[in-house]
Design a protein around this motif. Sequence first.
Motif, PDB file in Angstrom:
ATOM      1  N   ASP A   1       0.848  -1.192   0.000  1.00 36.00           N
ATOM      2  CA  ASP A   1       0.000   0.000   0.000  1.00 36.00           C
ATOM      3  C   ASP A   1       0.888   1.249   0.000  1.00 36.00           C
ATOM      4  O   ASP A   1       1.472   1.597  -0.999  1.00 36.00           O
ATOM      5  N   PHE A   2       1.010   1.910   1.134  1.00 35.22           N
ATOM      6  CA  PHE A   2       1.725   3.181   1.125  1.00 35.22           C
ATOM      7  C   PHE A   2       3.240   3.024   0.965  1.00 35.22           C
ATOM      8  O   PHE A   2       3.929   3.982   0.641  1.00 35.22           O
ATOM      9  N   LEU A   3       3.778   1.828   1.140  1.00 32.11           N
ATOM     10  CA  LEU A   3       5.210   1.618   0.912  1.00 32.11           C
ATOM     11  C   LEU A   3       5.513   1.146  -0.516  1.00 32.11           C
ATOM     12  O   LEU A   3       6.671   1.074  -0.921  1.00 32.11           O
ATOM     13  N   TYR A   4       4.484   0.863  -1.265  1.00 36.33           N
ATOM     14  CA  TYR A   4       4.632   0.275  -2.602  1.00 36.33           C
ATOM     15  C   TYR A   4       5.525   1.101  -3.532  1.00 36.33           C
ATOM     16  O   TYR A   4       6.460   0.582  -4.133  1.00 36.33           O
ATOM     17  N   LYS A   5       5.221   2.383  -3.670  1.00 34.94           N
ATOM     18  CA  LYS A   5       5.924   3.213  -4.655  1.00 34.94           C
ATOM     19  C   LYS A   5       7.427   3.263  -4.376  1.00 34.94           C
ATOM     20  O   LYS A   5       8.232   3.111  -5.292  1.00 34.94           O
ATOM     21  N   GLU A   6       7.796   3.470  -3.130  1.00 36.70           N
ATOM     22  CA  GLU A   6       9.224   3.515  -2.781  1.00 36.70           C
ATOM     23  C   GLU A   6       9.889   2.165  -3.028  1.00 36.70           C
ATOM     24  O   GLU A   6      11.024   2.106  -3.497  1.00 36.70           O
ATOM     25  N   LEU A   7       9.190   1.094  -2.699  1.00 43.04           N
ATOM     26  CA  LEU A   7       9.751  -0.236  -2.941  1.00 43.04           C
ATOM     27  C   LEU A   7       9.908  -0.496  -4.432  1.00 43.04           C
ATOM     28  O   LEU A   7      10.941  -0.993  -4.877  1.00 43.04           O
TER      29      LEU A   7
ATOM     30  N   ARG B   1      13.416   0.647  -1.678  1.00 47.17           N
ATOM     31  CA  ARG B   1      13.685   0.991  -0.286  1.00 47.17           C
ATOM     32  C   ARG B   1      12.384   1.056   0.506  1.00 47.17           C
ATOM     33  O   ARG B   1      11.317   1.344  -0.035  1.00 47.17           O
ATOM     34  N   ILE B   2      12.526   0.796   1.777  1.00 50.11           N
ATOM     35  CA  ILE B   2      11.447   1.004   2.738  1.00 50.11           C
ATOM     36  C   ILE B   2      11.739   2.352   3.379  1.00 50.11           C
ATOM     37  O   ILE B   2      12.840   2.584   3.888  1.00 50.11           O
ATOM     38  N   PHE B   3      10.763   3.239   3.344  1.00 46.91           N
ATOM     39  CA  PHE B   3      10.977   4.618   3.783  1.00 46.91           C
ATOM     40  C   PHE B   3       9.892   5.008   4.773  1.00 46.91           C
ATOM     41  O   PHE B   3       8.856   5.558   4.400  1.00 46.91           O
TER      42      PHE B   3
ATOM     43  N   THR C   1       6.609  14.620  -2.909  1.00 45.29           N
ATOM     44  CA  THR C   1       6.182  13.671  -3.937  1.00 45.29           C
ATOM     45  C   THR C   1       4.679  13.732  -4.189  1.00 45.29           C
ATOM     46  O   THR C   1       4.132  12.900  -4.908  1.00 45.29           O
ATOM     47  N   GLY C   2       4.017  14.721  -3.561  1.00 47.54           N
ATOM     48  CA  GLY C   2       2.611  14.950  -3.853  1.00 47.54           C
ATOM     49  C   GLY C   2       1.623  14.204  -2.987  1.00 47.54           C
ATOM     50  O   GLY C   2       0.429  14.192  -3.288  1.00 47.54           O
TER      51      GLY C   2
ATOM     52  N   TRP D   1       6.611  -6.000  -6.417  1.00 45.30           N
ATOM     53  CA  TRP D   1       7.710  -5.037  -6.253  1.00 45.30           C
ATOM     54  C   TRP D   1       8.809  -5.180  -7.293  1.00 45.30           C
ATOM     55  O   TRP D   1       9.695  -4.346  -7.362  1.00 45.30           O
ATOM     56  N   LEU D   2       8.797  -6.242  -8.070  1.00 44.82           N
ATOM     57  CA  LEU D   2       9.883  -6.462  -9.046  1.00 44.82           C
ATOM     58  C   LEU D   2       9.728  -5.574 -10.268  1.00 44.82           C
ATOM     59  O   LEU D   2       8.696  -5.085 -10.597  1.00 44.82           O
TER      60      LEU D   2
END
Length: 148
Positions: free
Chosen positions: A6-12, A17-19, A96-97, A147-148
Amino acid sequence: MQNLNDFLYKELKERKRIFVPAGKGKTSFVDARDIAEVAVIALSNPAGHRNKHHVITGNEALDFYEVARIMSEVMDMKVDYSNPSVKEFKDYMISTGNDESFINVVAGIHIPTKLGLAKGIKDDFEKVTGRKPSSIRKYIEDYKEVWL
């Protein structure tokens, strides 16, 4: 666990990375599929679960460094946990909006983790279902293509 999708998807997906500002705090990651399983059992037998309080957790408490290591192993690529400060997290997410009120919620969720308050493990899932809860490794294996 679903927060990874969910909210970590884009960074991953984009930065591998986990941010999140969780520090070295551990959390007992739980799979929403496990929560759903307990809900189905309880709703199928309301008398057996009336006035009972089930606390569903994962079967191990991990920090995000450990989650990043497991993701790296399962997906055969390097995933980092960058451990930003709350300010760094909020500033970056705003840039990042992302919606500021949502960012505040996400930051707020991770403060108890950072303080060591999210690492509790209960055996309620096993008592209700007769099996151990899903592991973070199994979850990552199930969803690694995302995530790949």
